[in-house]
Design a protein around this motif. Structure first.
Motif, PDB file in Angstrom:
ATOM      1  N   ARG A   1      10.303 -13.743  92.464  1.00 17.14           N
ATOM      2  CA  ARG A   1      11.370 -14.676  92.106  1.00 17.14           C
ATOM      3  C   ARG A   1      12.168 -14.123  90.931  1.00 17.14           C
ATOM      4  NH1 ARG A   1      11.066 -19.985  90.051  1.00 17.14           N
ATOM      5  NH2 ARG A   1      12.774 -19.256  88.800  1.00 17.14           N
ATOM      6  N   THR A   2      13.348 -14.674  90.757  1.00 19.25           N
ATOM      7  CA  THR A   2      14.149 -14.285  89.603  1.00 19.25           C
ATOM      8  C   THR A   2      13.603 -14.979  88.365  1.00 19.25           C
ATOM      9  OG1 THR A   2      15.681 -16.120  89.916  1.00 19.25           O
ATOM     10  CG2 THR A   2      16.262 -14.024  90.967  1.00 19.25           C
ATOM     11  N   ALA A   3      14.019 -14.505  87.241  1.00 17.71           N
ATOM     12  CA  ALA A   3      13.670 -15.182  85.989  1.00 17.71           C
ATOM     13  C   ALA A   3      14.410 -16.517  85.933  1.00 17.71           C
ATOM     14  CB  ALA A   3      14.084 -14.313  84.806  1.00 17.71           C
ATOM     15  N   ALA A   4      13.824 -17.485  85.287  1.00 17.39           N
ATOM     16  CA  ALA A   4      14.501 -18.764  85.086  1.00 17.39           C
ATOM     17  C   ALA A   4      15.500 -18.606  83.947  1.00 17.39           C
ATOM     18  CB  ALA A   4      13.487 -19.852  84.759  1.00 17.39           C
ATOM     19  N   GLY A   5      16.672 -19.126  84.137  1.00 17.95           N
ATOM     20  CA  GLY A   5      17.700 -18.986  83.117  1.00 17.95           C
ATOM     21  C   GLY A   5      18.161 -20.332  82.584  1.00 17.95           C
ATOM     22  N   ARG A   6      18.927 -20.269  81.535  1.00 17.99           N
ATOM     23  CA  ARG A   6      19.525 -21.460  80.943  1.00 17.99           C
ATOM     24  C   ARG A   6      21.029 -21.416  81.129  1.00 17.99           C
ATOM     25  NH1 ARG A   6      16.548 -21.417  75.138  1.00 17.99           N
ATOM     26  NH2 ARG A   6      14.480 -21.878  75.920  1.00 17.99           N
TER      27      ARG A   6
ATOM     28  N   CYS B   1      16.941 -21.131  97.399  1.00 20.30           N
ATOM     29  CA  CYS B   1      17.878 -21.419  96.302  1.00 20.30           C
ATOM     30  C   CYS B   1      17.912 -22.931  96.123  1.00 20.30           C
ATOM     31  CB  CYS B   1      19.255 -20.874  96.626  1.00 20.30           C
ATOM     32  SG  CYS B   1      20.450 -21.140  95.308  1.00 20.30           S
TER      33      CYS B   1
ATOM     34  N   SER C   1      19.474 -24.861  93.681  1.00 17.35           N
ATOM     35  CA  SER C   1      20.756 -25.448  93.278  1.00 17.35           C
ATOM     36  C   SER C   1      21.903 -24.672  93.902  1.00 17.35           C
ATOM     37  CB  SER C   1      20.889 -25.437  91.756  1.00 17.35           C
ATOM     38  OG  SER C   1      19.836 -26.155  91.169  1.00 17.35           O
TER      39      SER C   1
END
Length: 87
Positions: free
Chosen positions: A11-16, A55, A57
């Protein structure tokens, strides 16, 4: 019918919001993940028959088929590899 194999997942990193990943287009981020996964598994991208990506969102730049555009942006997969995004 041919059997399907799940070789690996990542998975991708979680971002803000407005964080470090905000400058990345979602398809480029997805392509980096795909390319990293192909490298990690140690196989040729030409052996990949399909890519499925989740995905949560799907809005803004993610509203199109994000997986397919990530496959097109990938440096490791042939253009003919299909990709589908699931919510």
């Amino acid at each position: 019918a041919s059997p399907a194999y799940i070789v690996d997942c990542v998975r991708t990193a979680a971002g803000r919001r407005k964080g470090r990943l905000s400058k990345w287009h979602p398809a480029d981020l997805g392509a980096a993940v795909i390319d990293g996964l192909v490298d990690r598994v140690g196989m040729s991208g030409s052996l990949v028959d399909d890519v499925i990506m989740g995905c949560v969102s799907q809005y803004g730049a993610q509203t199109a088929n994000l997986c397919r555009t990530s496959v097109l942006a990938s440096k490791k997969l042939p253009l003919e590899v299909p990709g589908v995004t699931v919510d």
